[in-house]
Design an enzyme around this catalytic site. Structure first.
Site, PDB file in Angstrom:
ATOM      1  N   CYS A  56     -49.257 -27.462  14.566  1.00 38.54           N
ATOM      2  CA  CYS A  56     -47.863 -27.274  13.999  1.00 38.54           C
ATOM      3  C   CYS A  56     -46.724 -26.375  14.774  1.00 38.54           C
ATOM      4  O   CYS A  56     -45.955 -27.001  15.082  1.00 38.54           O
ATOM      5  CB  CYS A  56     -48.143 -26.865  12.566  1.00 38.54           C
ATOM      6  SG  CYS A  56     -46.669 -26.693  11.507  1.00 38.54           S
ATOM      7  N   HIS A 106     -42.837 -24.015   9.467  1.00 37.96           N
ATOM      8  CA  HIS A 106     -43.758 -22.953   9.846  1.00 37.96           C
ATOM      9  C   HIS A 106     -43.247 -22.232  11.081  1.00 37.96           C
ATOM     10  O   HIS A 106     -43.696 -22.058  12.255  1.00 37.96           O
ATOM     11  CB  HIS A 106     -44.971 -23.549  10.271  1.00 37.96           C
ATOM     12  CG  HIS A 106     -46.308 -22.845  10.176  1.00 37.96           C
ATOM     13  ND1 HIS A 106     -47.490 -23.462  10.216  1.00 37.96           N
ATOM     14  CD2 HIS A 106     -46.301 -21.626  10.081  1.00 37.96           C
ATOM     15  CE1 HIS A 106     -48.261 -22.472  10.152  1.00 37.96           C
ATOM     16  NE2 HIS A 106     -47.715 -21.234  10.096  1.00 37.96           N
TER      17      HIS A 106
END
Length: 518
Positions: A56, A106
């Site tokens: 991610c 993120h």
């Protein structure tokens, strides 16, 4: 509201861990994705789109900056994303766009905006260095153990928990993101302030179909009695490459038996969550249409990386196998060719230059010189010459689940995977899409191998990269230990709420005015 012919709005809708192969526009006949199918018919499908890291944080940092993860640098899920690196949010904001973020990105570090003017929700995962997992603590083969584990769970436990639940924390998060983003689109569409004519960029990013593979009944039941094909098994006697063995060890897959029933339940949960994401896409398209924005908005759908659901006997991500690194990339809207498919390999680092060209802004050379990709704007207008000049794709993996940096180059039909002191892997993806026949030692492919290896090593020293990454891991462990002492200051983003200027607060607020409080 922008007018036809002016600079388009740009809406980037992101899934999390959604492989291109798990969607209808990319040939999956088992999954139900009617809204993605419609978006593809209305626009252009990049049939061979890749992430630039199968994880991610590095993938998203690469996508936003247009630089490879190692250049940002952002090599794993706990390395700080420097605030000084330009993103496409910076570029479009500088060009006069309103820039809005909702949902998961993120970002690691105290900067939780990275060029966005507004952020509507907080993130779902840690913004700090909590998930630092040093290679030297993983062992050989690498394993998730001790302080590196999340809540004491093994990945195999997550796989075995696939199924139906009344509600999930991922649904809870994604519904908040969907509501917030749709509400902001309505406000922008109805705005009458002095910025009403400014185009906007919105990123709405969702956490599904990220594991665990669980879904509420309204999505789980869509697949009751429906065929869900299992992956073809690896041929008997085929030895796994060391990189595959490392990933399976890290995920604990080698310590247990994954039955066909487990794989079926995981795929059913994954497809159910994908159908939820498909409904989300439909709701955004419907809202754009409601407010007359559809024709002057470029809608982009993608994911940060893919996921293995049993292919090659592998599960989850962290591998450069195709299910893990191929992502959907579908673009529709203002100026985009309809019913068009582009087969040239492209990647997420192409989005920054693409968005800049769509926004009709010229970036300084000291920004563009760092780009690892190229603008696809001309290709989206069906100009074949643009993709003919595309530089090809580089994918990196320098996170947990490996013991040294890994790079892959994809150009045309071939893909080379390189890691120092390990056997190289070369595949012809046109004739061998399952990556079973390693051509690295085939004399007939020596020239292809040499060319791709040169591409991999052109701006990258694997030994030096390894030293830098290990140093960063050690430093972050040190900093984490320090920051756990005494009073902690969270980097988590807290969305501002100004209740004093919402809805009806005085007799001057007209309750019959649809813009009241906006």
């Amino acid at each position: 509201m922008t007018t036809p012919g002016s600079r388009p709005n740009i809406l980037l809708l992101m899934a999390d861990q959604l492989s291109a192969f798990g969607t209808g526009p990319y040939g999956n006949e088992d999954v139900l994705t009617p809204h993605l199918d419609d978006l593809a018919a209305r626009g252009t499908v990049l049939t061979n789109a890749y992430c630039n890291a199968p994880l991610c944080v590095p993938s998203r940092a690469a996508m936003m900056t247009g630089q490879l993860p190692s250049a940002v640098p952002s090599n794993d899920n706990a390395e700080e994303f420097p605030a000084s690196v330009p993103t496409f949010a910076h570029s479009l904001r500088r060009a006069g766009y309103r820039t809005v973020l909702a949902g998961k990105m993120h970002f690691v570090g105290p900067d939780q905006l990275h060029g966005f003017e507004e952020r509507l929700t907080t993130d779902i995962f840690p913004p700090d260095m909590t998930w630092t997992r040093p290679w030297e603590e993983q062992g050989d083969p690498p394993r998730l153990s001790g302080a590196q584990r999340n809540g004491g769970r093994e990945y195999l436990d997550i796989l075995n928990s696939s199924g139906e639940l009344p509600w999930t924390y991922q649904m809870h998060y994604d519904e908040e993101v969907r509501f917030s983003a749709l509400q902001r689109i309505r406000e922008l569409a109805l705005a009458t302030d002095d910025r009403a004519d400014e185009p906007w960029l919105m990123v709405a990013s969702f956490t599904q179909p990220h594991d665990p593979y669980v879904a509420p009944p309204e999505y789980w039941d869509r697949y009751e009695g429906r065929r869900i094909a299992l992956p073809e098994p690896v041929p008997a006697g085929a030895a796994p490459h060391p990189l595959d063995a490392w990933v399976n060890a890290f995920h604990g897959v080698d310590r247990g038996t994954v039955t066909d029933e487990t794989t079926y339940l995981a795929r059913r949960g994954y497809y159910a969550m994908t159908s939820y994401i498909d409904d989300v896409v439909g709701s955004f398209v419907a809202e754009l249409e409601r407010f007359g924005l559809l024709e002057n908005t470029v809608v982009v759908f993608t994911s940060d990386h893919g996921d293995q659901l049993g292919e090659h006997g592998m599960y989850f991500k962290r591998t450069l196998r195709e299910w893990s690194v191929r992502v959907p990339l579908i673009v529709a809207g203002a100026g985009v060719a309809a019913g068009h498919r582009i087969d040239t390999p492209v990647s997420l680092v192409d989005l920054h230059p693409t968005f800049a060209e769509l926004a009709q802004t010229r970036l300084p050379e000291w920004v563009t010189d760092r780009f690892a990709g190229a603008s696809l704007a001309g290709a989206l207008r069906d100009r074949a010459d643009v993709v003919d000049r595309h530089p090809g794709v580089i994918i990196e993996n320098s996170a947990e689940g490996t013991l040294r940096p890994v790079r892959a180059a994809v150009h045309g039909r071939h893909k080379l995977v390189y890691a120092r002191d390990l056997p190289e892997q070369l595949y012809d993806l046109a004739t061998d899409p399952r990556e079973l026949d390693n051509l690295a030692d085939d004399p007939a492919h020596a020239q292809v191998r040499t060319g791709l290896r040169k591409r991999v090593l052109a701006d990258w020293d694997p030994a030096a990269a390894e030293r830098e990454i290990v140093t960063s891991q050690r430093m972050r462990v040190f900093l984490g230990e320090a920051l756990q002492r005494g009073r902690a200051t969270s980097w988590s983003y807290e969305p501002p709420v100004d209740a004093g200027h919402r809805w009806i607060r005085s007799t001057a607020d007209d309750p019959w005015d649809p813009l009241c409080g906006f």
